[in-house]
Design a protein around this motif. Sequence first.
Motif, PDB file in Angstrom:
ATOM      1  N   SER A 115       1.411   7.829   1.961  1.00 19.80           N
ATOM      2  CA  SER A 115       1.745   7.401   0.380  1.00 19.80           C
ATOM      3  C   SER A 115       0.840   6.032   0.328  1.00 19.80           C
ATOM      4  O   SER A 115       0.934   5.213   1.040  1.00 19.80           O
ATOM      5  CB  SER A 115       3.007   6.902   0.116  1.00 19.80           C
ATOM      6  OG  SER A 115       3.884   8.269   0.360  1.00 19.80           O
ATOM      7  N   LEU A 123      -2.986   8.033  -7.266  1.00 19.88           N
ATOM      8  CA  LEU A 123      -1.694   7.650  -6.449  1.00 19.88           C
ATOM      9  C   LEU A 123      -1.054   8.879  -5.543  1.00 19.88           C
ATOM     10  O   LEU A 123      -1.044   9.806  -6.312  1.00 19.88           O
ATOM     11  CB  LEU A 123      -0.639   7.441  -7.582  1.00 19.88           C
ATOM     12  CG  LEU A 123       0.700   6.758  -7.155  1.00 19.88           C
ATOM     13  CD1 LEU A 123       0.424   5.504  -6.613  1.00 19.88           C
ATOM     14  CD2 LEU A 123       1.484   6.612  -8.538  1.00 19.88           C
ATOM     15  N   SER A 155       1.557  10.429  -3.042  1.00 20.89           N
ATOM     16  CA  SER A 155       2.925  10.048  -2.450  1.00 20.89           C
ATOM     17  C   SER A 155       3.154  11.306  -1.442  1.00 20.89           C
ATOM     18  O   SER A 155       3.222  12.423  -1.825  1.00 20.89           O
ATOM     19  CB  SER A 155       4.062  10.142  -3.493  1.00 20.89           C
ATOM     20  OG  SER A 155       5.119  10.046  -3.028  1.00 20.89           O
ATOM     21  N   GLY A 156       3.356  10.966  -0.329  1.00 21.73           N
ATOM     22  CA  GLY A 156       4.035  12.080   0.755  1.00 21.73           C
ATOM     23  C   GLY A 156       2.716  12.937   1.117  1.00 21.73           C
ATOM     24  O   GLY A 156       2.871  14.202   1.155  1.00 21.73           O
ATOM     25  N   THR A 214      -1.102  14.064  -4.181  1.00 18.81           N
ATOM     26  CA  THR A 214      -1.856  13.264  -5.181  1.00 18.81           C
ATOM     27  C   THR A 214      -0.873  13.477  -6.373  1.00 18.81           C
ATOM     28  O   THR A 214      -0.671  14.681  -6.980  1.00 18.81           O
ATOM     29  CB  THR A 214      -3.136  13.796  -5.505  1.00 18.81           C
ATOM     30  OG1 THR A 214      -4.048  13.378  -4.572  1.00 18.81           O
ATOM     31  CG2 THR A 214      -3.856  12.781  -6.742  1.00 18.81           C
ATOM     32  N   LEU A 255       1.416   0.968  -1.361  1.00 23.05           N
ATOM     33  CA  LEU A 255       2.134   0.997  -2.564  1.00 23.05           C
ATOM     34  C   LEU A 255       3.360   0.234  -2.523  1.00 23.05           C
ATOM     35  O   LEU A 255       3.731  -0.032  -1.363  1.00 23.05           O
ATOM     36  CB  LEU A 255       2.885   2.786  -2.611  1.00 23.05           C
ATOM     37  CG  LEU A 255       1.715   3.868  -2.887  1.00 23.05           C
ATOM     38  CD1 LEU A 255       2.453   5.055  -2.995  1.00 23.05           C
ATOM     39  CD2 LEU A 255       0.613   3.368  -4.284  1.00 23.05           C
ATOM     40  N   PRO A 313       6.022   0.303  -5.348  1.00 17.79           N
ATOM     41  CA  PRO A 313       6.754   0.869  -6.520  1.00 17.79           C
ATOM     42  C   PRO A 313       7.655  -0.460  -7.281  1.00 17.79           C
ATOM     43  O   PRO A 313       8.134  -1.167  -6.826  1.00 17.79           O
ATOM     44  CB  PRO A 313       7.694   1.760  -5.898  1.00 17.79           C
ATOM     45  CG  PRO A 313       7.245   2.148  -4.510  1.00 17.79           C
ATOM     46  CD  PRO A 313       6.681   0.968  -3.878  1.00 17.79           C
TER      47      PRO A 313
END
Length: 85
Positions: free
Chosen positions: A18, A33, A35-36, A39, A57, A59
Motif C-alpha cells: 500500500s 493510490l 492499497s493491498g 490500484t 500512505l 490515511p
Amino acid sequence: MLPRFFQDDPNAAQLGASFGASALFREGANVALVSGGVTVVEQEGPYGAEGFIRQALAPLPNFSGQYLGACSWLIDHTPVRAIDP
C-alpha cells in the motif's frame, strides 16, 4: 515527512503493498493510490518515462464520513502563511 523511495530502489519494498505512486515530473498527472497491491484510484497523464516515486500512505482520519486534511508551510522551522494578503 512520509518515507518515499524511487520505484526501482530496493528500499521501496519497505512500504509494502500500500503506497502512493507518482511520476517524477507530473504536474498533477500520473499519480496512483495503491492499497493491498490493488490500484484504487489513478490519474493518468503523459509523464512517467523519467521514472516514478513510491511514498508511504497516511490515511486521513474519518469523522462521520468527513475527512480533515491540513497543510503547513515551514521556513526555517517557523510556520508561515502560503499567501499573505
